[in-house]
Write an enzyme that holds these catalytic residues in place. Structure first.
Site, PDB file in Angstrom:
ATOM      1  CE1 TYR A 293      -4.503   0.897   0.515  1.00 49.68           C
ATOM      2  CE2 TYR A 293      -3.427   2.808   1.469  1.00 49.68           C
ATOM      3  CZ  TYR A 293      -4.557   2.202   0.949  1.00 49.68           C
ATOM      4  OH  TYR A 293      -5.721   2.914   0.863  1.00 49.68           O
ATOM      5  CE1 TYR A 344      -5.506   5.672  -1.200  1.00 50.41           C
ATOM      6  CE2 TYR A 344      -7.549   6.913  -1.345  1.00 50.41           C
ATOM      7  CZ  TYR A 344      -6.582   6.283  -0.587  1.00 50.41           C
ATOM      8  OH  TYR A 344      -6.701   6.244   0.782  1.00 50.41           O
TER       9      TYR A 344
END
Ligand SMILES: [Zn+2]
Lengths: 392, 144
Positions: A293, A344
């Protein structure tokens, strides 16, 4: 062995197009999420009538009960939402799907996330209703870039982590995105000079240290190995999945920063990562490619430490000398461009890229990749991670 | 003149944290502690994490505090701070109060001069309506 036949795997992935925030105006967020789910089912060779479960996270507004109606799913046997904001729960939602199919509660569970920041709120802005808002808003601590900059600053104070190391995470992601036509930043290169000349968002984070704000939706289909064997789609095994949190992180970086001192400059993942690798039966050295991430570059470095690829404070040195670069590095990282340069979608696009790598379909394909680590959001509560594998 | 413009979001005390803000209104920085076992906690919450007592008391923080970490906010993500950037958000702790930290601002110093570990003293920012907000500036040598 009958037990093994219940082991979970991913048999389909689907997504909408990815655009900058506000780029999707002709369809609602709910519609592109439904379309991503349909794409994932087509990829798996399944139909809506095969689905009997939904799992999501981060208060996804595209609620499962509404999705069931929209897609005409006749029976739902599993319906779950992981607590917590941000992307921390992405792989935790995958864990829910795994638990459901392993235990026999359901057989085909779709994990999904739809996020159009042009239709809802932009996550980089002030928002009302934030947990512990009284203890951050009056001080101008409004949004995640500032909140996590506080962790990165302390991380760089305690350990030999430099701006050069942050830039390597960012430039690697962009180079990978420049090979990925799905990536929002596919056509836009980024030089080291541009990185350092960019404006500060919240020191020590510059503009390119912060993830994109985009519109998009992603879905993956989870079922058992037994069911997967009847499908033509190439299944990817979920070797292990885990999620959790240490103490005091629930009011932590996005609140009043009272996490334990020995844990402060970390991703809040180290309590489950050892178990994760043990259950998968692999060590960090045996991971061929990783999708970690990357909402903020510094947290990606911390994760390399918390997942055991290197020791505490050694991540800067670890990523030097091309180790995370495709194609020659030992651990190619965020091969789609990640959230810094692809899109995202709260980590779901990282999970899809992990599946692509093990199917041999990435635009930065690691030759014969057999294991891929994928993490959920970092520095929130809960956090989560999985190790995907190709067994045959 | 307060540190931020008047449009800045204000504390909106609720049932769990109103004791903290009542103390602030009297220009006292008090952290919540368990009324039974004394364990300190922040942010305020209605039950002790250690003994589960719901009795509470308030412990006044000593000065100076120490900067635990900080960031320099350049990008204004709320209209109220557009005229104020860059400003420093700091997390401070109190050596004699283990386990509690406070998000605040470090003021009256060039942002490039702020350091982790530096001692800082509290000052009370009058934001109107009878409310004061705790912010910090470098401690005078006599404070440290
Ligand atoms: Zn107690």
């Amino acid at each position: 062995m009958s037990v093994a036949r219940q082991e979970p795997c991913i048999v389909g992935v689907g997504q909408s197009e990815f655009t900058r925030w506000g780029g999707i105006q002709d369809r609602s967020q709910f519609q592109i999420t439904a379309e991503a789910i349909c794409a994932a089912l087509r990829d798996a060779g399944l139909s809506a009538s095969d689905v009997d479960g939904f799992a999501s996270f981060s208060n996804d507004a595209n609620e499962g009960p509404l999705m069931q109606v929209a897609l005409g799913v006749p029976v739902i046997r599993w319906s779950s939402m992981v607590w917590g904001g941000g992307g921390g729960g992405s792989i935790a939602a995958l864990a829910q799907a795994c638990a459901a199919v392993e235990a026999g509660h359901a057989n085909v569970v779709v994990v999904y996330r739809g996020l159009c920041q042009g239709q809802g709120r932009r996550f980089g802005r002030f928002s009302t209703g934030r947990t512990q808002g009284n203890f951050v808003n009056p001080f101008g601590l409004f949004a995640p870039p500032q909140m996590l900059a506080l962790l990165v600053r302390r991380f760089m104070h305690l350990y030999p982590i430099t701006e050069e190391h942050l830039s390597e995470v960012v430039l690697n992601a962009r180079a990978n995105a420049n090979r990925n036509p799905r990536a929002v930043m596919y056509a836009r290169t980024l030089s080291r000079e541009q990185y350092f000349q960019a404006r500060w968002i919240a020191e020590p984070l510059r503009l390119y240290d912060c993830c994109l704000e985009t519109d998009g939706a992603c879905a993956v289909v989870v079922t058992t190995r037994e069911r997967a064997n009847d499908l033509s789609a190439q299944a990817v095994d979920i070797l292990a999945v885990a999620h959790g949190s240490g103490p005091d992180w629930g009011t932590g970086p996005l609140g009043s920063h009272n996490m334990p001192d020995d844990d402060y400059a970390s991703t809040n993942s180290k309590r489950f990562t050892r178990d994760l690798f043990a259950r998968a039966g692999v060590s960090p050295r045996e991971i061929d490619v990783a999708q970690i991430y990357d909402h903020f570059s510094g947290l990606t470095l911390m994760a390399l430490e918390d997942y055991g690829f290197c020791g505490r404070g050694e991540s800067g040195d670890f990523i030097s000398r091309g180790r995370i670069r495709w194609p020659d590095g030992e651990l190619p990282l965020n091969t789609s461009g990640g959230q810094l340069s692809e899109a995202y979608v709260h980590g779901m696009n990282l999970l899809i890229e992990g599946v692509r790598q093990l199917r041999g379909e990435s635009t930065s394909q690691v030759p014969n990749a057999r294991t891929c680590l994928v993490t959920g959001g970092l520095g929130v509560s809960p956090t989560s991670g999985t190790i995907l594998g190709r067994r045959q | 003149m307060s540190f931020f413009p008047d449009e800045m979001p204000r504390p909106e005390p609720d049932r769990d944290d109103q004791g903290f803000w009542e103390a602030c209104a009297q220009r006292r920085l008090c952290f919540q502690a368990c009324g039974a076992c004394g364990a300190l906690r922040h942010p305020p919450r209605p039950i002790c994490y250690r003994c589960h007592s719901v009795e509470t008391k308030w412990v006044e923080a000593p000065s100076p505090a120490v900067v635990y970490t900080f960031c320099v906010v350049h990008h204004p993500n709320h209209p109220a701070v557009a005229s104020r950037v860059p400003y420093v958000v700091g997390v401070v702790e109190f050596p004699s109060l283990p386990g509690v930290r406070l998000v605040t601002n470090i003021t009256d110093i060039a942002h490039s001069a702020v350091r982790i570990g530096m001692p800082v003293s509290i000052w009370w920012d009058d934001i109107g309506g009878g409310m004061f907000v705790p912010r910090f500036r470098p401690a005078a040598p006599s404070d440290a």
